[in-house]
Enzyme design. Structure first.
Site, PDB file in Angstrom:
ATOM      1  N   ASN A   7     -11.543  15.835 130.806  1.00 24.78           N
ATOM      2  CA  ASN A   7     -12.657  15.864 131.769  1.00 24.78           C
ATOM      3  C   ASN A   7     -13.445  14.557 131.833  1.00 24.78           C
ATOM      4  OD1 ASN A   7     -13.645  16.642 129.166  1.00 24.78           O
ATOM      5  ND2 ASN A   7     -15.528  17.309 130.144  1.00 24.78           N
TER       6      ASN A   7
ATOM      7  N   GLY B 111     -12.040  19.709 122.899  1.00 27.83           N
ATOM      8  CA  GLY B 111     -11.208  20.428 123.855  1.00 27.83           C
ATOM      9  C   GLY B 111     -11.619  21.884 123.909  1.00 27.83           C
TER      10      GLY B 111
ATOM     11  N   THR C 181      -7.766  26.132 121.673  1.00 30.45           N
ATOM     12  CA  THR C 181      -7.021  25.065 120.994  1.00 30.45           C
ATOM     13  C   THR C 181      -7.692  24.745 119.664  1.00 30.45           C
ATOM     14  OG1 THR C 181      -6.640  24.164 123.200  1.00 30.45           O
ATOM     15  CG2 THR C 181      -5.936  22.816 121.353  1.00 30.45           C
TER      16      THR C 181
ATOM     17  N   GLU D  72     -15.285  19.942 118.693  1.00 26.24           N
ATOM     18  CA  GLU D  72     -16.231  20.012 119.819  1.00 26.24           C
ATOM     19  C   GLU D  72     -15.553  20.835 120.898  1.00 26.24           C
ATOM     20  OE1 GLU D  72     -19.194  18.916 119.649  1.00 26.24           O
ATOM     21  OE2 GLU D  72     -19.085  17.604 117.913  1.00 26.24           O
TER      22      GLU D  72
ATOM     23  N   CYS E 253     -18.498  19.688 129.701  1.00 26.66           N
ATOM     24  CA  CYS E 253     -18.772  20.800 128.770  1.00 26.66           C
ATOM     25  C   CYS E 253     -20.254  21.153 128.749  1.00 26.66           C
ATOM     26  CB  CYS E 253     -18.290  20.418 127.383  1.00 26.66           C
ATOM     27  SG  CYS E 253     -19.013  18.871 126.810  1.00 26.66           S
TER      28      CYS E 253
ATOM     29  N   GLU F 220     -21.236  15.232 116.029  1.00 27.81           N
ATOM     30  CA  GLU F 220     -20.854  13.840 116.250  1.00 27.81           C
ATOM     31  C   GLU F 220     -22.121  13.062 116.586  1.00 27.81           C
ATOM     32  OE1 GLU F 220     -17.798  13.990 119.302  1.00 27.81           O
ATOM     33  OE2 GLU F 220     -16.300  14.499 117.808  1.00 27.81           O
TER      34      GLU F 220
HETATM   35  P1  NAD Z   1      -7.419  21.583 125.654  1.00 25.61           P
HETATM   36  O1  NAD Z   1      -7.889  22.261 124.426  1.00 25.61           O
HETATM   37  O2  NAD Z   1      -6.374  22.232 126.474  1.00 25.61           O
HETATM   38  O3  NAD Z   1      -6.830  20.126 125.309  1.00 25.61           O
HETATM   39  C1  NAD Z   1      -7.578  19.160 124.620  1.00 25.61           C
HETATM   40  C2  NAD Z   1      -6.627  18.212 123.916  1.00 25.61           C
HETATM   41  O4  NAD Z   1      -5.934  18.931 122.907  1.00 25.61           O
HETATM   42  C3  NAD Z   1      -5.565  17.618 124.830  1.00 25.61           C
HETATM   43  O5  NAD Z   1      -5.323  16.280 124.457  1.00 25.61           O
HETATM   44  C4  NAD Z   1      -4.355  18.497 124.532  1.00 25.61           C
HETATM   45  O6  NAD Z   1      -3.137  17.873 124.799  1.00 25.61           O
HETATM   46  C5  NAD Z   1      -4.539  18.751 123.047  1.00 25.61           C
HETATM   47  N1  NAD Z   1      -3.874  19.942 122.540  1.00 25.61           N
HETATM   48  C6  NAD Z   1      -3.485  21.062 123.220  1.00 25.61           C
HETATM   49  N2  NAD Z   1      -2.883  21.924 122.381  1.00 25.61           N
HETATM   50  C7  NAD Z   1      -2.919  21.373 121.151  1.00 25.61           C
HETATM   51  C8  NAD Z   1      -2.483  21.792 119.856  1.00 25.61           C
HETATM   52  N3  NAD Z   1      -1.873  22.960 119.660  1.00 25.61           N
HETATM   53  N4  NAD Z   1      -2.702  20.980 118.800  1.00 25.61           N
HETATM   54  C9  NAD Z   1      -3.330  19.811 118.971  1.00 25.61           C
HETATM   55  N5  NAD Z   1      -3.750  19.340 120.157  1.00 25.61           N
HETATM   56  C10 NAD Z   1      -3.551  20.120 121.231  1.00 25.61           C
HETATM   57  O7  NAD Z   1      -8.724  21.281 126.492  1.00 25.61           O
HETATM   58  P2  NAD Z   1      -8.795  20.633 127.936  1.00 25.61           P
HETATM   59  O8  NAD Z   1      -8.392  21.653 128.933  1.00 25.61           O
HETATM   60  O9  NAD Z   1      -8.123  19.308 127.912  1.00 25.61           O
HETATM   61  O10 NAD Z   1     -10.361  20.356 128.054  1.00 25.61           O
HETATM   62  C11 NAD Z   1     -11.286  21.274 128.549  1.00 25.61           C
HETATM   63  C12 NAD Z   1     -12.036  21.919 127.406  1.00 25.61           C
HETATM   64  O11 NAD Z   1     -12.665  20.935 126.606  1.00 25.61           O
HETATM   65  C13 NAD Z   1     -13.156  22.805 127.902  1.00 25.61           C
HETATM   66  O12 NAD Z   1     -13.151  23.994 127.144  1.00 25.61           O
HETATM   67  C14 NAD Z   1     -14.413  22.012 127.594  1.00 25.61           C
HETATM   68  O13 NAD Z   1     -15.583  22.760 127.406  1.00 25.61           O
HETATM   69  C15 NAD Z   1     -14.015  21.314 126.356  1.00 25.61           C
HETATM   70  N6  NAD Z   1     -14.837  20.146 126.124  1.00 25.61           N
HETATM   71  C16 NAD Z   1     -15.745  20.182 125.102  1.00 25.61           C
HETATM   72  C17 NAD Z   1     -16.570  19.099 124.875  1.00 25.61           C
HETATM   73  C18 NAD Z   1     -17.579  19.093 123.758  1.00 25.61           C
HETATM   74  O14 NAD Z   1     -18.080  18.033 123.442  1.00 25.61           O
HETATM   75  N7  NAD Z   1     -17.896  20.228 123.168  1.00 25.61           N
HETATM   76  C19 NAD Z   1     -16.461  17.962 125.690  1.00 25.61           C
HETATM   77  C20 NAD Z   1     -15.530  17.971 126.719  1.00 25.61           C
HETATM   78  C21 NAD Z   1     -14.707  19.062 126.936  1.00 25.61           C
END
Ligand code: NAD
Length: 493
Positions: A163, A239, A243, A261, A295, A474
């Protein structure tokens, strides 16, 4: 070089994106690539390495070899290299912003004035912070002296989402390398472009080989190989909550250090005594910036009943006026949704909201622009009312341009609504009553509370969530502490 990229990227498929391992740009061992799609046109415009555990192993070996030199380098020398990286980000803002906009779908102006400058600040901030990072001493009278020795943890893994691609990638890498660690990093496969351009910047800045290694590819292949790697004992992940749970499941029995996070479902609480005009304007921004794909966006808006109708009218009028469409046009406020999978997910939540009895006040469907973006992934900014705070639409993270409005009568009631989800990342509270603002802030279960503002960030402050929004913090010293091990040394005098 970065500069040629602009010409290449706009209208033609470009060269393959490459991994950055041991200071060099290399193809994945598999020689396979994934399509990289421009969501504003829904067309393939470049190719992302489909790496696997073999590339992760090469990256690990490069990082391990670089660690003794990097960790023993003076903080001043590390800082100077990082400052050069920060300067190059600033100098290449145009190319990086364009790349981010094309790759993610966000409006170009947002990348240019918000995210890319913030990526620069992340590197600059930790490059200077490390020069001031100190540890504690605890004297025991004349008997003994304790001091805390903080040493880098070694090779760490940084995994980030799609994002805010370069912004969140650098938010992790900067404290990790500033503290003397070497990094194996993975950006999202949905938005790999600026991480690739960043590797070119690191090469130009003279970052020693192996200090940062970027492995592109799918989460279940590359991310899980990083998380399960027996020698990588520290993982910083941003993420989704699902995950994060999977990462914790793998990492816990290996006793790895984790910073997670995760997702959010953030409430915006609006009291009748707010500064009305400012509150309407800022809550529109808090809902729909980056298509609601931040997020920290406020997606559940609770409004005190006495101003509910007035607020609804003003808010919906402003939302309906948001210009949606081509992310490269200056007047666009809402760009494209990052991927088809996510686009379908958001639309399915709008259908769910209708099934749950919600009324659509504006938006509610896909948007089809004319011209070059006619096949792109756009969703109208959507406002829904008439739902209970416990329904799925109000409990689950949608992460798109969809918000709900609900009235409340008392402080206690709105606190119950706000705290009712499994998430606890951020909240914004709008009132001119100072006592109420502090009272509510103390009772909200979230890592961040904004009073009469949204997304006002000081990089020194702790950042993170409670409940299923994350584990750990963080930002500032918190990040430098996470990326170092504290050892107490007790000297008998
Ligand atoms: P995601 O969890 O699908 O992916 C995040 C990252 O993890 C990607 O690089 C992905 O390839 C990797 N990944 C996926 N499966 C994995 C596994 N089994 N092991 C290790 N890595 C793996 O998330 P997304 O769809 O890319 O992002 C959106 C999410 O991120 C939303 O839920 C959002 O709220 C969250 N987010 C949180 C913050 C925060 O600071 N709290 C900031 C931005 C986004």
């Amino acid at each position: 070089m970065l500069w040629n990229w602009i010409a290449l990227s706009r209208f033609e498929p470009m060269e393959n994106i490459l991994n950055y391992i041991n200071g060099e740009l290399v193809a994945p061992v598999s020689q396979s690539f994934l399509d990289n799609i421009n969501p504003a046109t829904n067309e393939v415009y470049s190719y992302c390495p489909d790496s696997d555990e073999r590339d992760v192993q090469l990256a690990y070996e490069a990082a391990e070899a670089a660690f003794p030199i990097w960790s023993e380098m003076s903080t001043g020398d590390r800082s100077r290299i990082m400052l050069k990286i920060a300067r190059l980000i600033e100098e290449n803002n145009d190319a990086l912003s364009l790349a981010e906009s094309i790759d993610q779908g966000k409006p170009l102006w947002l990348a240019k004035h918000g995210e890319i400058p913030r990526a620069q600040s992340n590197i600059h901030f930790f490059a200077t912070a490390i020069e001031h990072f100190a540890s504690e001493a605890h004297p025991m009278g004349n008997h003994a002296l304790n001091y805390t020795l903080r040493t880098p943890v070694g090779v760490v893994a940084c995994i980030s989402p799609w994002n805010l691609p370069l912004y969140l990638f650098t938010w992790k890498i900067a404290p990790a390398i500033a503290a003397g660690n070497c990094v194996v990093a993975k950006p999202s496969e949905i938005t790999p472009m600026t991480a690739y351009l960043f590797s070119k910047i690191c090469m130009e800045a003279g970052l020693p080989k192996g200090v940062l290694n970027i492995v592109h590819g799918l989460g279940p292949k590359v991310g899980s190989a990083m998380v399960g790697h027996p020698k990588i004992n520290t993982i910083s992940f941003t993420g989704g909550t699902k995950t994060g749970a999977e990462i914790a499941r793998v990492a816990a029995p290996m006793f790895k250090k984790l910073s997670l996070e995760l997702g959010g479902k953030n409430p915006t609480i609006i009291f009748a005594d707010c500064d009305f005009e400012k509150t309407v304007k800022e809550s529109v921004r808090a809902s729909f910036t980056n298509q609601g794909e931040i997020c920290l966006c406020g997606s559940r808006i609770y409004v005190e009943r006495s101003i509910y109708d007035k607020f609804k009218t003003a808010y919906v009028t402003q939302v309906a006026a948001l210009k949606i469409g081509d992310p490269l046009q200056d007047e666009t406020k809402v760009g494209a949704i990052a991927s088809k999978v996510h686009f379908d997910k958001i639309l399915s939540y709008i259908e769910l909201a209708k099934e749950e009895g919600g009324s659509i006040l504006t938006g509610g469907k896909a948007f089809v622009p004319q011209g070059r973006c006619e096949n792109g992934l756009f969703i109208e900014p959507t406002v829904i009312e008439g739902l209970n705070h416990l329904c799925r639409t109000n409990q689950e993270e949608i992460f798109g341009p969809v918000v709900t409005l609900q009235p409340f009568d008392t402080e206690e009631e709105v606190l119950e609504y706000a705290n009712s989800t499994q998430y606890g990342l951020a909240c914004s509270v709008w009132t001119e009553n100072l006592g109420k603002a502090h009272r509510v802030s103390a009772k909200i279960k979230s890592g961040i509370v904004w009073i009469n503002c949204w997304l006002l960030r000081d990089l020194r402050t702790p950042f993170g969530g409670v409940k299923q929004s994350g584990v750990g913090r963080e930002g500032g010293w918190e990040a430098l502490r996470f990326f170092t091990e504290a050892k107490n040394v007790c000297v008998k005098l």
